[in-house]
Design a protein around this motif. Structure first.
Motif, short mmCIF file in Angstrom:
data_model
loop_
_atom_site.label_atom_id
_atom_site.label_comp_id
_atom_site.label_asym_id
_atom_site.label_seq_id
_atom_site.Cartn_x
_atom_site.Cartn_y
_atom_site.Cartn_z
N TRP A 57 0.82 -1.20 0.00
CA TRP A 57 0.00 0.00 0.00
C TRP A 57 0.86 1.25 0.00
O TRP A 57 0.44 2.29 -0.50
N VAL A 58 2.07 1.16 0.55
CA VAL A 58 2.98 2.31 0.53
C VAL A 58 3.37 2.64 -0.91
O VAL A 58 3.37 3.79 -1.33
N VAL A 60 1.70 1.84 -3.63
CA VAL A 60 0.52 2.32 -4.35
C VAL A 60 0.27 3.79 -4.02
O VAL A 60 0.00 4.61 -4.91
N LEU A 61 0.35 4.16 -2.74
CA LEU A 61 0.16 5.56 -2.36
C LEU A 61 1.24 6.46 -2.94
O LEU A 61 0.98 7.60 -3.33
N MET A 64 0.32 6.90 -6.60
CA MET A 64 -0.88 7.75 -6.69
C MET A 64 -0.56 9.20 -6.36
O MET A 64 -1.01 10.12 -7.04
N GLY A 65 0.23 9.40 -5.32
CA GLY A 65 0.60 10.76 -4.93
C GLY A 65 1.46 11.45 -5.98
O GLY A 65 1.31 12.64 -6.23
N PRO A 84 -1.95 11.65 -0.44
CA PRO A 84 -1.42 10.28 -0.54
C PRO A 84 0.11 10.23 -0.55
O PRO A 84 0.72 9.33 0.02
N LEU A 85 0.74 11.21 -1.16
CA LEU A 85 2.21 11.26 -1.18
C LEU A 85 2.74 11.48 0.23
O LEU A 85 3.71 10.86 0.64
N ILE A 87 1.25 10.62 3.05
CA ILE A 87 1.02 9.41 3.84
C ILE A 87 2.06 8.35 3.51
O ILE A 87 2.57 7.67 4.40
N ALA A 88 2.38 8.21 2.21
CA ALA A 88 3.37 7.21 1.81
C ALA A 88 4.72 7.53 2.39
O ALA A 88 5.47 6.69 2.78
#
Length: 88
Positions: A57-58, A60-61, A64-65, A84-85, A87-88
Motif C-alpha cells: 500500500w505504501v 501504491v500511495l 498515486m501521490g 497520498p504522497l 502518507i506514503a
C-alpha cells in the motif's frame, strides 16, 4: 534527476537575488523539474512494489501521490491531492 533539481535551485537564487523575484523564464525550468520528480517517484514506487521491502500500500500511495502531483496547485484546495504522497 538531481541535476534538474540543482538547476531549478540555482535559477531560484538568481531570480530572487538579481531579478527581485521576476524571472519570466522560470516556468521553463520548473515544469521539467516537476515532470522529472513525478517520473522518479513513479519509478521508485514501482521498485518498492516489486521488491516487497515495504507494504504494497505504501508503493501504491507513492505512485498515486506522484501522479496526483501533476494536477495539484499549492495555492488552492487542489493541494489536498498531495495527501497520498505525504502518507506514503
Amino acid at each position: 534527476m538531481s541535476g534538474l533539481t540543482t538547476l531549478v535551485g540555482i535559477a531560484s537564487v538568481i531570480e530572487y537575488v538579481f531579478l527581485s523575484g521576476d524571472l519570466s523564464l522560470m516556468p521553463l525550468l520548473v515544469i521539467p523539474g516537476i515532470f522529472a520528480l513525478v517520473i522518479g517517484l513513479v519509478i521508485l514506487g514501482i521498485g518498492v512494489f516489486r521488491s516487497g521491502v515495504l507494504p504494497r500500500w505504501v508503493a501504491v500511495l507513492l505512485v498515486m501521490g506522484a501522479l496526483a502531483m501533476l494536477g495539484s496547485n499549492e495555492q488552492t484546495a487542489l493541494e489536498l491531492l498531495l495527501v497520498p504522497l505525504g502518507i506514503a
